[in-house]
Write a protein that holds these residues in place. Structure first.
Motif, short mmCIF file in Angstrom:
data_model
loop_
_atom_site.label_atom_id
_atom_site.label_comp_id
_atom_site.label_asym_id
_atom_site.label_seq_id
_atom_site.Cartn_x
_atom_site.Cartn_y
_atom_site.Cartn_z
N GLN A 20 25.62 57.52 23.29
CA GLN A 20 26.45 58.07 22.22
C GLN A 20 26.89 59.49 22.57
OE1 GLN A 20 24.39 58.47 18.49
NE2 GLN A 20 26.16 59.34 17.41
N PHE A 21 26.05 60.21 23.34
CA PHE A 21 26.33 61.60 23.67
C PHE A 21 26.95 61.75 25.06
CE2 PHE A 21 22.93 62.02 20.48
CZ PHE A 21 23.52 62.93 19.62
N PHE A 22 27.36 60.65 25.67
CA PHE A 22 27.90 60.73 27.03
C PHE A 22 29.07 61.71 27.07
CE2 PHE A 22 31.00 59.37 30.25
CZ PHE A 22 30.21 59.52 31.38
N PHE A 23 28.97 62.66 28.01
CA PHE A 23 30.01 63.68 28.18
C PHE A 23 30.68 63.47 29.52
CE2 PHE A 23 31.22 67.93 29.83
CZ PHE A 23 32.20 68.24 28.91
N GLY A 24 31.98 63.28 29.48
CA GLY A 24 32.71 62.98 30.71
C GLY A 24 33.15 64.22 31.46
N SER A 25 32.22 64.88 32.14
CA SER A 25 32.59 65.98 33.03
C SER A 25 33.35 65.38 34.21
CB SER A 25 31.35 66.72 33.52
OG SER A 25 30.62 65.90 34.43
N SER A 26 33.95 66.23 35.03
CA SER A 26 34.69 65.72 36.19
C SER A 26 33.77 64.91 37.10
CB SER A 26 35.33 66.87 36.96
OG SER A 26 34.33 67.81 37.40
N GLY A 27 32.53 65.40 37.28
CA GLY A 27 31.58 64.69 38.13
C GLY A 27 31.14 63.37 37.52
N HIS A 28 30.85 63.38 36.22
CA HIS A 28 30.40 62.16 35.56
C HIS A 28 31.52 61.11 35.49
CE1 HIS A 28 27.12 64.81 34.36
NE2 HIS A 28 26.44 63.74 34.03
N LYS A 29 32.74 61.56 35.29
CA LYS A 29 33.87 60.61 35.28
C LYS A 29 34.04 59.95 36.64
CE LYS A 29 36.65 62.80 31.63
NZ LYS A 29 37.89 63.56 31.33
N ARG A 30 33.88 60.77 37.68
CA ARG A 30 34.04 60.22 39.03
C ARG A 30 32.90 59.26 39.36
NH1 ARG A 30 35.83 63.70 44.36
NH2 ARG A 30 36.18 61.91 45.73
N ALA A 31 31.68 59.63 38.96
CA ALA A 31 30.54 58.74 39.19
C ALA A 31 30.73 57.43 38.43
CB ALA A 31 29.24 59.42 38.76
N MET A 32 31.20 57.50 37.19
CA MET A 32 31.46 56.30 36.41
C MET A 32 32.53 55.44 37.08
SD MET A 32 30.68 54.47 33.78
CE MET A 32 29.86 55.49 32.53
N ALA A 33 33.53 56.09 37.67
CA ALA A 33 34.59 55.36 38.36
C ALA A 33 34.00 54.58 39.55
CB ALA A 33 35.67 56.32 38.83
N TYR A 34 33.04 55.20 40.25
CA TYR A 34 32.40 54.52 41.38
C TYR A 34 31.62 53.30 40.88
CZ TYR A 34 33.41 57.78 45.18
OH TYR A 34 34.05 58.51 46.16
N LEU A 35 30.90 53.47 39.77
CA LEU A 35 30.14 52.34 39.23
C LEU A 35 31.07 51.21 38.80
CD1 LEU A 35 27.48 54.22 37.04
CD2 LEU A 35 27.15 53.20 39.29
N GLU A 36 32.16 51.56 38.16
CA GLU A 36 33.11 50.53 37.72
C GLU A 36 33.79 49.87 38.92
OE1 GLU A 36 35.60 52.69 35.06
OE2 GLU A 36 34.24 52.46 33.35
N TYR A 37 34.06 50.67 39.96
CA TYR A 37 34.62 50.10 41.17
C TYR A 37 33.64 49.10 41.79
CZ TYR A 37 35.82 49.70 46.12
OH TYR A 37 36.10 49.22 47.38
N GLY A 38 32.37 49.49 41.82
CA GLY A 38 31.37 48.59 42.36
C GLY A 38 31.31 47.29 41.58
N LEU A 39 31.38 47.38 40.26
CA LEU A 39 31.38 46.18 39.44
C LEU A 39 32.56 45.28 39.77
CD1 LEU A 39 30.34 47.36 35.85
CD2 LEU A 39 29.10 45.80 37.35
N SER A 40 33.70 45.89 39.99
CA SER A 40 34.90 45.09 40.28
C SER A 40 34.78 44.36 41.62
CB SER A 40 36.14 45.99 40.30
OG SER A 40 36.13 46.87 41.43
#
Length: 335
Positions: A20-40
């Motif tokens: 609920q408190f997830f904050f999308g810093s530039s680093g966290h957004k990029r890390a999330m993008a990597y995770l989502e890429y991996g899922l794809s």
């Protein structure tokens, strides 16, 4: 405690990871993008590293919220300080399968059957391994072997590895070349910068209904950043103490001096008592592997202390003699 005082709906700086408190810093957004890429991609390993408290677990919880549960079956393990076979048992248990009994061959067969059933139902299995830096090389190899489960055209299990920076040393070891070839993306999650630290604090406060009570000055945000280095968990700990102090002392404005006051309290609480600090200093005496050298160091220190003590006693005796004279003057000490 301070939530109701400041009109907040919940505690904003809890240590427990909460998506609920997830904050999308530039680093966290990029890390999330990597995770989502991996899922794809649906195969291989994704590796995310970061310092203690950098937000890796919160990142994963945020990912879980995005997963389509009808298509992806995710399991997570966090207790990784185990041998290879116990790690396998933990993986089996994480997917809800019996793990207490059976040999390694039985566990592997049971897991493979489960993964094939998932595939037949149109689901993909995802294993997330937290605290990967604690994995032994044998346990890492065991996980790599699990990635061999596949059909004619797809992998049956995808694995995300999350760990502290030292896990990269394990990953880059020459004996890990087979694992390296299966890593499709890797990313290091760094700390927040000063502006992101301010945004992170305000984001968590707004999430629980903050209306700028209490008010934090720019100096307060900067002081928080300087002390925490932009590590989210450290920020949470400091801000929680700051708001608690504000509640106890009925403060509605926080400046840099208020933050510094709380930092001072925290540092005092974690300071060693004098006796323990002295023992720690003694333990820092350079070791040569020879008991005689250590003994000589201690004797040398004892000799210096004895000389200092003797000098102090001599000065005290001199002062007493001068003060005992009739019409003595303190300036006589200079004679």
């Amino acid at each position: 405690m301070y939530q109701s005082y400041y009109g907040l709906s919940a505690k904003p700086f809890q240590l427990k990871p909460d998506p609920q408190f997830f904050f999308g810093s530039s680093g966290h957004k990029r890390a999330m993008a990597y995770l989502e890429y991996g899922l794809s991609q649906g195969e291989g390993f994704i590796v995310i590293t970061g310092e203690i408290g950098a937000g890796k677990t919160t990142l994963v919880r945020g990912l879980f919220r995005k997963l389509e549960s009808e298509k992806i079956l995710a399991a997570q393990i966090v207790n990784t300080n185990l041998n290879a076979e116990d790690t396998l048992r933990l993986v089996v248990a994480a997917f809800g399968l019996p793990s207490e009994d059976g040999s390694k061959a039985t566990l592997l067969t049971r897991l493979e059957q489960f993964l094939r059933q998932c595939d037949q139902k149109g689901k993909r299995a995802l294993l997330i391994v937290d605290e990967a830096q604690n994995l032994s090389p044998q346990a890492v190899e065991e996980l790599r072997m699990l990635s061999n489960f596949q059909t004619a055209d797809k992998s049956l299990l995808q694995i995300f590895l999350l760990g502290q920076p030292e896990f990269r040393k394990t990953l880059l070891h020459r004996d890990m070349q087979q694992l390296q070839q299966r890593v499709i993306a890797t990313y290091h999650l760094g700390p927040l910068d000063a502006m992101e630290t301010k945004g992170y604090i305000e984001h968590r406060l707004h999430t629980v209904g903050w209306n700028e009570d209490p008010f934090l000055s720019e100096d307060a945000f900067l002081e928080i950043y300087n002390f925490t280095g932009g590590i989210p968990r450290k920020i949470n700990t400091l801000c929680d103490r700051l708001f608690l102090m504000g509640y106890l002392e009925e403060r509605h404005n926080f400046g840099g001096s208020d933050v510094a006051e709380v930092i001072g309290d925290i540092q005092k609480e974690f300071a060693l008592p004098i006796s323990e600090a002295a023992a720690q200093n003694l333990s820092d005496i350079p070791q040569t592997g020879q008991k005689e050298d250590a003994q000589e160091s201690l004797e040398s220190m004892g000799g210096r202390l004895f000389k200092m003590e003797s000098s102090v006693i001599s000065v005290l005796d001199l002062v007493k003699r001068i003060l005992s004279r009739p019409n003595s003057n303190i300036n006589d000490l200079d004679k």
